[in-house]
Design a protein around this motif. Structure first.
Motif, mmCIF file in Angstrom:
data_model
loop_
_atom_site.group_PDB
_atom_site.id
_atom_site.type_symbol
_atom_site.label_atom_id
_atom_site.label_comp_id
_atom_site.label_asym_id
_atom_site.label_seq_id
_atom_site.Cartn_x
_atom_site.Cartn_y
_atom_site.Cartn_z
ATOM 1 N N HIS A 111 19.194 -7.444 9.913
ATOM 2 C CA HIS A 111 18.146 -8.470 9.100
ATOM 3 C C HIS A 111 16.359 -8.046 9.220
ATOM 4 O O HIS A 111 16.066 -8.349 10.010
ATOM 5 N N PRO A 112 16.550 -6.578 8.476
ATOM 6 C CA PRO A 112 15.423 -5.661 8.666
ATOM 7 C C PRO A 112 14.428 -6.782 8.028
ATOM 8 O O PRO A 112 14.085 -6.937 7.026
ATOM 9 N N GLU A 113 12.991 -6.323 8.525
ATOM 10 C CA GLU A 113 11.799 -6.662 7.670
ATOM 11 C C GLU A 113 11.024 -5.891 7.235
ATOM 12 O O GLU A 113 11.715 -5.090 7.308
ATOM 13 N N THR A 114 9.936 -6.395 6.036
ATOM 14 C CA THR A 114 10.267 -5.673 5.130
ATOM 15 C C THR A 114 8.589 -5.609 4.875
ATOM 16 O O THR A 114 8.286 -6.689 4.952
ATOM 17 N N LEU A 115 7.710 -4.769 5.486
ATOM 18 C CA LEU A 115 6.338 -4.463 5.403
ATOM 19 C C LEU A 115 5.466 -3.955 3.645
ATOM 20 O O LEU A 115 6.125 -3.073 3.701
ATOM 21 N N PHE A 116 4.691 -4.756 3.417
ATOM 22 C CA PHE A 116 3.791 -4.337 2.330
ATOM 23 C C PHE A 116 2.360 -3.112 2.274
ATOM 24 O O PHE A 116 2.333 -4.268 3.554
ATOM 25 N N ILE A 117 3.389 -2.575 2.016
ATOM 26 C CA ILE A 117 1.398 -1.735 1.798
ATOM 27 C C ILE A 117 1.242 -1.426 0.893
ATOM 28 O O ILE A 117 1.618 -0.574 -0.268
ATOM 29 N N MET A 118 -0.304 -1.935 0.304
ATOM 30 C CA MET A 118 -0.403 -1.868 -1.053
ATOM 31 C C MET A 118 -1.222 -0.885 -1.603
ATOM 32 O O MET A 118 -1.470 0.395 -0.535
ATOM 33 N N ALA A 119 -0.674 0.058 -2.933
ATOM 34 C CA ALA A 119 -1.326 1.448 -2.925
ATOM 35 C C ALA A 119 -2.831 1.518 -3.357
ATOM 36 O O ALA A 119 -3.135 0.920 -3.571
ATOM 37 N N ALA A 120 -2.945 2.767 -2.841
ATOM 38 C CA ALA A 120 -4.489 2.961 -3.013
ATOM 39 C C ALA A 120 -4.700 3.223 -4.573
ATOM 40 O O ALA A 120 -4.013 3.381 -5.117
ATOM 41 N N THR A 121 -6.026 1.886 -4.772
ATOM 42 C CA THR A 121 -6.357 2.103 -6.016
ATOM 43 C C THR A 121 -6.789 3.076 -6.953
ATOM 44 O O THR A 121 -5.449 3.143 -8.076
ATOM 45 N N ARG A 122 -7.076 4.145 -6.225
ATOM 46 C CA ARG A 122 -6.862 6.067 -7.332
ATOM 47 C C ARG A 122 -5.378 6.277 -7.576
ATOM 48 O O ARG A 122 -5.477 7.010 -7.722
ATOM 49 N N TRP A 123 -4.438 5.104 -6.943
ATOM 50 C CA TRP A 123 -3.010 5.859 -6.708
ATOM 51 C C TRP A 123 -1.659 4.901 -7.610
ATOM 52 O O TRP A 123 -1.085 5.320 -7.988
ATOM 53 N N SER A 124 -2.185 4.065 -7.963
ATOM 54 C CA SER A 124 -1.696 2.648 -8.200
ATOM 55 C C SER A 124 -1.276 3.199 -9.598
ATOM 56 O O SER A 124 -0.399 2.001 -9.930
ATOM 57 N N PHE A 125 -1.534 3.627 -10.624
ATOM 58 C CA PHE A 125 -1.070 4.206 -12.061
ATOM 59 C C PHE A 125 -0.012 5.093 -11.554
ATOM 60 O O PHE A 125 0.782 5.678 -13.042
ATOM 61 N N VAL A 126 -0.324 5.923 -10.822
ATOM 62 C CA VAL A 126 0.691 6.941 -10.574
ATOM 63 C C VAL A 126 2.352 6.869 -10.570
ATOM 64 O O VAL A 126 2.684 5.423 -9.967
ATOM 65 N N SER A 127 3.280 7.131 -10.759
ATOM 66 C CA SER A 127 4.700 7.525 -11.503
ATOM 67 C C SER A 127 5.492 8.332 -10.846
ATOM 68 O O SER A 127 4.715 9.506 -11.936
ATOM 69 N N SER A 128 6.429 8.137 -10.633
ATOM 70 C CA SER A 128 7.466 10.104 -10.199
ATOM 71 C C SER A 128 7.456 10.209 -12.429
ATOM 72 O O SER A 128 7.073 11.353 -12.611
ATOM 73 N N THR A 129 8.251 9.218 -12.810
ATOM 74 C CA THR A 129 8.009 9.442 -14.418
ATOM 75 C C THR A 129 7.034 10.440 -14.821
ATOM 76 O O THR A 129 7.128 10.869 -15.309
ATOM 77 N N MET A 130 6.097 9.547 -14.558
ATOM 78 C CA MET A 130 4.673 9.794 -15.767
ATOM 79 C C MET A 130 4.445 10.912 -15.005
ATOM 80 O O MET A 130 4.783 12.375 -15.630
ATOM 81 N N ILE A 131 5.014 11.811 -13.604
ATOM 82 C CA ILE A 131 4.546 13.245 -13.322
ATOM 83 C C ILE A 131 5.208 14.362 -13.713
ATOM 84 O O ILE A 131 5.334 15.121 -14.337
#
Length: 165
Positions: free
Chosen positions: A114-134
């Motif tokens: 029963h793991p917990e999931t913690l979310f970290i919001m992306a820093a605004t300057r990286w919020s548009f970056v994805s591996s697919t785009m890279i």
């Protein structure tokens, strides 16, 4: 506390790296768990071991001594049992990420330890970056050096140069 940051990381970009750095400041031990999925072998640019090496180089250059890198296949909850971790860290860029990650978090809570999931919001300057785009930008010869760690830049150059030959 030992946390796991799972993903494909194909390739590692600054958004991923930002989550790793931030998690490493809050948790005693962070395992970056690179997904091995043989059924998607043709879809990856980098092999699991290449992705592990890129992440290890980036982590070493930032001197994050509490971060380790590993691979896993199958269910994340089974991997977490094996390494004795009960917390998943995930990065979120947008509402669309949240919807998918929320669903996975609820499913993961139903299994295993029963793991917990913690979310970290992306820093605004990286919020548009994805591996697919890279990968797309790099395939067309674009400069991705401001979007990825140096280890990724070098790996992309080597991989794409070998593909072109």
């Amino acid at each position: 506390m030992h946390v796991v940051y799972p993903g494909s990381f194909d390739p590692l970009h600054n958004g991923h790296f930002d989550v790793i750095q931030r998690a490493s400041k809050h948790f005693a031990r962070v395992t970056v768990a690179v997904l091995e999925n043989p059924s998607k072998r043709g879809l990856w640019l980098f092999t699991p071991q290449e992705r592990v090496e890129i992440i290890r180089q980036a982590v070493a250059s930032a001197r994050m001594t509490n971060v380790e890198v590993d691979t896993f296949s199958g269910l994340l909850v089974d991997y977490m049992k094996r390494i004795n971790s009960k917390v998943i860290v995930k990065g979120l860029r947008a509402v669309s990420d949240y919807e998918n990650e929320l669903q996975m978090a609820h499913l993961n809570r139903q299994y295993g330890n029963h793991p917990e999931t913690l979310f970290i919001m992306a820093a605004t300057r990286w919020s548009f970056v994805s591996s697919t785009m890279i990968k797309e930008i790099a395939r067309y010869g674009g400069d991705v050096s401001k979007l990825v760690p140096a280890a990724t830049v070098e790996a992309l150059r080597a991989k794409l140069n070998s593909v072109e030959r």
